[in-house]
Design a protein around this motif. Structure first.
Motif, short mmCIF file in Angstrom:
data_model
loop_
_atom_site.label_atom_id
_atom_site.label_comp_id
_atom_site.label_asym_id
_atom_site.label_seq_id
_atom_site.Cartn_x
_atom_site.Cartn_y
_atom_site.Cartn_z
N SER A 166 0.83 -1.20 0.00
CA SER A 166 0.00 0.00 0.00
C SER A 166 0.87 1.25 0.00
O SER A 166 0.54 2.26 -0.65
N SER B 164 1.38 3.87 -3.31
CA SER B 164 0.72 5.13 -2.99
C SER B 164 0.90 6.13 -4.12
O SER B 164 1.97 6.24 -4.73
N THR B 165 -0.18 6.87 -4.42
CA THR B 165 -0.14 7.80 -5.56
C THR B 165 0.80 8.97 -5.29
O THR B 165 1.57 9.39 -6.17
N ASP C 220 -2.21 6.21 -10.36
CA ASP C 220 -3.06 5.85 -9.22
C ASP C 220 -3.26 4.34 -9.24
O ASP C 220 -4.28 3.82 -9.69
N LEU D 53 -3.88 1.89 -7.13
CA LEU D 53 -4.91 1.14 -6.41
C LEU D 53 -6.33 1.59 -6.72
O LEU D 53 -7.28 0.96 -6.24
N ASN D 54 -6.49 2.65 -7.49
CA ASN D 54 -7.83 3.15 -7.81
C ASN D 54 -8.13 3.17 -9.31
O ASN D 54 -9.29 3.22 -9.71
N ASP D 55 -7.11 3.14 -10.14
CA ASP D 55 -7.30 3.11 -11.58
C ASP D 55 -7.49 1.66 -12.02
O ASP D 55 -6.63 0.81 -11.77
N LEU E 184 -4.65 -1.37 -11.55
CA LEU E 184 -4.82 -2.24 -10.39
C LEU E 184 -4.37 -3.66 -10.68
O LEU E 184 -3.70 -4.30 -9.85
N THR F 175 -7.44 -4.33 -2.39
CA THR F 175 -8.71 -3.67 -2.73
C THR F 175 -9.64 -3.53 -1.52
O THR F 175 -10.76 -3.06 -1.68
N GLY G 243 -11.99 -3.40 -5.83
CA GLY G 243 -11.38 -2.22 -6.43
C GLY G 243 -12.31 -1.49 -7.37
O GLY G 243 -13.49 -1.83 -7.54
N SER G 244 -11.80 -0.45 -8.01
CA SER G 244 -12.58 0.36 -8.94
C SER G 244 -13.02 -0.47 -10.14
O SER G 244 -12.22 -1.18 -10.74
N ASP G 245 -14.30 -0.40 -10.47
CA ASP G 245 -14.89 -1.16 -11.57
C ASP G 245 -14.67 -2.65 -11.40
O ASP G 245 -14.69 -3.40 -12.37
#
Length: 311
Positions: free
Chosen positions: A133, A137-138, A166, A168-170, A174, A254, A259-261
């Motif tokens: 993590s 990190s971004t 990004d 962990l969020n893109d 991911l 996640t 996670g995202s999507d």
């Protein structure tokens, strides 16, 4: 002076093996066989555990039909397959030459080097979560910091993204992040497997090849790789089984939500969410057995691929 045991405490040699095996068999039945059979039984029922066992009712193959028609289940399988290939195949491509190099280059300090490579495999999942993590990190991650320095290179800089990633969020970033974590954690395990196999190859083969004028690369491709064939089959089989059951790494990165999507939602994570987030244990059990059939099928295909022609 030996004390004689009462007759009721004496164990006949005929039954001694069964008595010694009884603790293992009891634990296996309670914690292994019973959950397995109950999961198969549950896959044909609809059950919400908060309502008790009385709320369980037979639905036949409805759970399997639901799983096969569930778009998210198929998406989780595609994600699982992508991660299994992206993380599993590079493990062996790196582990085999790395194990060969360690076998040839290190003698006295070999165990220390192997211990360093094996350490990620036994590292705590909580420690892994904190470590990666931070790395991904971004704003403050070391990976983005390294990429910012690499952008100054004339040729490599044009191939890298312009800003901080990004991870962990893109959704597009991911999956590579999870694959990197899986590769880091298990490549050392495969190095140990191949190093153990290398130590069983007779040195006479290399000596004879050297006398015949074979170089290092020729010895690697004509002696080392064929001798490693059984261990490669074993390692690839473990990677397939572990890759299709991938749970801890995507769950950690996640937060258990995919996670995202849902880009990091593997089949195992989706099973977990169906059971414990949506309280649909019947559908989760059906999906787990479908996943078992996929794992068994791919394992059989792997065996066919590695089987010798004369077998």
């Amino acid at each position: 002076m030996r004390l004689a045991l009462p007759s009721w405490m004496r164990l006949s040699p005929r039954y001694a093996p069964y008595a010694l095996l009884a603790p293992f068999l009891l634990l296996f039945v309670v914690f292994g066989l019973f959950p397995l059979l109950f999961s198969l039984y549950l896959s044909f029922h609809s059950w919400e555990p908060t309502s008790g066992l009385a709320a369980m009712h037979w639905v036949g193959l409805d759970n399997f039909r639901f799983a096969l028609a569930d778009e998210w289940f198929w998406k989780s399988l595609r994600t699982t397959g992508w991660l299994a290939l992206a993380s599993g195949l590079p493990q062996h491509l790196v582990a085999i030459p790395l194990a060969t190099f360690i076998h040839l280059a290190f003698r006295r300090w070999r165990n220390v080097v192997i211990g360093a490579y094996f350490l990620p495999y036994i590292t705590s999942s909580v420690a892994i979560a904190i470590l990666f993590s931070s790395l991904f990190s971004t704003d403050y991650g070391l990976i983005n910091l390294a990429l910012s320095h690499l952008r100054d290179w004339p040729l490599l800089g044009s191939l890298l993204p312009p800003g901080a990633v990004d991870w962990l969020n893109d959704p597009d970033s991911l999956k590579p992040a999870i694959a990197t974590l899986v590769f880091w954690r298990y490549v050392g395990f495969n190095v140990v497997l191949y190093l153990a196999a290398l130590q069983t190859i007779p040195p006479d083969l290399y000596e004879a090849a050297t006398m015949d004028g074979a170089g290092r690369f020729q010895q690697f491709f004509h002696i080392t790789l064929p001798s490693l064939r059984p261990m490669i089959f074993f390692g690839v089989t473990l990677s397939i089984i572990g890759g299709l059951q991938l749970f801890e790494e995507p769950f950690i990165l996640t937060g258990g939500k995919g996670g995202s999507d849902q880009a990091g939602m593997t089949a195992a994570v989706y099973l977990y969410r169906n059971a414990f987030d949506f309280n649909d244990f019947g559908a989760a059990s059906a999906m787990s057995w479908l996943l078992f059939l996929i794992v068994a099928g791919l394992t059989w295909l792997t065996h066919r691929a590695f089987r010798r022609k004369d077998d």
